[in-house]
Design a protein around this motif. Structure first.
Motif, PDB file in Angstrom:
ATOM      1  N   VAL A  93      -1.691   2.201  -7.741  1.00 26.35           N
ATOM      2  CA  VAL A  93      -2.119   1.587  -6.392  1.00 26.35           C
ATOM      3  C   VAL A  93      -2.718   0.331  -6.684  1.00 26.35           C
ATOM      4  CG1 VAL A  93      -3.283   1.663  -4.206  1.00 26.35           C
ATOM      5  CG2 VAL A  93      -2.165   3.792  -5.100  1.00 26.35           C
TER       6      VAL A  93
ATOM      7  N   TYR B  65       0.781  -1.257  -0.041  1.00 27.96           N
ATOM      8  CA  TYR B  65       0.083   0.054  -0.193  1.00 27.96           C
ATOM      9  C   TYR B  65       0.885   1.419   0.007  1.00 27.96           C
ATOM     10  CZ  TYR B  65      -3.156   3.587   1.625  1.00 27.96           C
ATOM     11  OH  TYR B  65      -3.877   4.787   1.944  1.00 27.96           O
TER      12      TYR B  65
ATOM     13  N   PRO C 229      -4.991   0.441   5.561  1.00 28.52           N
ATOM     14  CA  PRO C 229      -3.858  -0.804   5.628  1.00 28.52           C
ATOM     15  C   PRO C 229      -4.579  -1.652   6.603  1.00 28.52           C
ATOM     16  CG  PRO C 229      -3.052   1.242   6.304  1.00 28.52           C
ATOM     17  CD  PRO C 229      -3.943   1.625   5.473  1.00 28.52           C
TER      18      PRO C 229
ATOM     19  N   VAL D  68      -3.857  -3.122  -2.357  1.00 26.14           N
ATOM     20  CA  VAL D  68      -4.717  -3.403  -1.154  1.00 26.14           C
ATOM     21  C   VAL D  68      -6.093  -4.205  -1.685  1.00 26.14           C
ATOM     22  CG1 VAL D  68      -5.829  -2.530   0.869  1.00 26.14           C
ATOM     23  CG2 VAL D  68      -3.590  -1.470   0.243  1.00 26.14           C
TER      24      VAL D  68
END
Length: 350
Positions: A288, A199, A320, A292
């Motif tokens: 990104v 992340y 996170p 995640v």
């Protein structure tokens, strides 16, 4: 009928349990916030610590990584402090520049709203009376500052101990569960420790690209110290959603308030609108991306809950933490449906 009653009881018990959980976390912020922050930071530097331990003892590697994180945080604080100092130094010029604008706003308010001159005078009197409370505000600020500094330093002490003695926590998890669960626990641990570094790596890349886009737009718009403002605005994106608003406000303070030019304000607005569009629809998915695995809806929910529980630090940690929770749920058979609910991949596949 009996099953329906059980379902209602389980649902009510779950809601009450969540309520008291979040209430307890909120009340225990002074203890848990530094500890959870240190845990996430430890996971971030864990890959670097593992590489360093090939050439030195673990305690030295842990100490160096703790000091590295401390140095980076000091640098960010110094960066923001420098910008605030610059704003304070420019305040006399800003006040002179904004006087005509303030008068225009007053005239507009008198003409187009129910307010009259007496209301404006009362507002001035109220603001002058509030000066008598300055002493209490300063005392409250100093108390808050001392508490923040204590937690701030304690966080890096936690980082050192978590890195240096991480095998203790791993052994505890391996031994507290039955032998048949050990493979599952190993999988959860190995996947969970990767969430925070992945992340952060994605966010750092994203912040670098955003800093470049902001610098180009704010430089063309005529914002003072546009490179520094752009870097801080990019760093503030660590705070989901709210960070963008703070960055825009800061750019307006150093651009429009200093110059008083409407064209500068328009340029700042266009810069942030275009950059946010590029971030949301181009950079965020591809930079990104899958780092995640949390669905955007639950990202928003987790950020809101984080803000309610721990404020700004809760908002920063929310994503996170939610990513780690999703990993854990997906790897526990009985809780897998919840993991599927939170997971972004499952939504996209269906």
């Amino acid at each position: 009928m009996f099953k329906n009653k059980n379902l209602i009881l389980y649902l009510a018990a779950s809601i009450l349990a969540l309520y008291f959980l979040f209430l307890g976390l909120s009340k225990a912020k002074g203890f848990f916030a530094p500890l959870v922050t240190a845990t996430i930071l430890s996971l971030v530097v864990l890959p670097l610590s593992n590489k360093m331990e090939k050439f030195m003892k673990r305690n030295w590697a842990s100490l160096i990584n703790s000091l590295l994180l401390f140095g980076i945080s000091i640098g960010l604080i110094a960066l923001v402090s420098f910008q605030i100092r610059s704003f304070v130094e420019d305040w006399p010029q800003i006040s002179e520049t904004m006087k005509p604008k303030i008068e225009q706003v007053k005239d507009f308010a008198l003409r187009h709203t129910p307010l009259d001159k007496e209301d404006i005078k009362e507002a001035k009197n109220d603001s002058s009376e509030s000066g008598s409370k300055t002493g209490k505000k300063i005392a409250s600020f100093m108390s808050g500052l001392s508490s923040f500094m204590a937690n701030y330093l304690l966080t890096f002490v936690y980082v050192f101990f978590l890195l240096n003695y991480r095998h203790i926590f791993r052994d505890f998890l391996m031994n507290v569960f039955p032998d048949r669960k050990r493979d599952t626990i190993k999988t959860i641990i190995s996947k969970s420790v990767k969430v925070a570094p992945q992340y952060l790596l994605g966010k750092l890349t994203l912040m670098g690209l955003l800093a470049i886009l902001y610098s180009v737009g704010l430089g063309i718009s005529g914002v003072n110290n546009f490179i520094l403002v752009s870097v801080i605005a990019a760093v503030l994106t660590l705070i989901p959603y709210v960070g963008n608003i703070i960055g825009f406000t800061m750019a307006v303070a150093f651009g429009f308030l200093t110059s008083g030019e409407t064209t500068v304000l328009v340029g700042i607005g266009l810069t942030f609108m275009i950059t946010q569009f590029v971030e949301s629809y181009v950079l965020q998915p591809y930079v990104v991306g899958e780092r995640v695995d949390v669905h955007p809806f639950f990202v928003i929910v987790s950020v809101i809950i984080g803000n309610m529980v721990w404020g700004i630090i809760g908002m920063i940690l929310a994503i996170p933490i939610m990513g780690i929770i999703t990993v854990v749920l997906l790897n526990i058979k009985k809780l897998e449906p919840l993991g599927i609910l939170f997971s972004k991949k499952q939504f996209s596949d269906n």
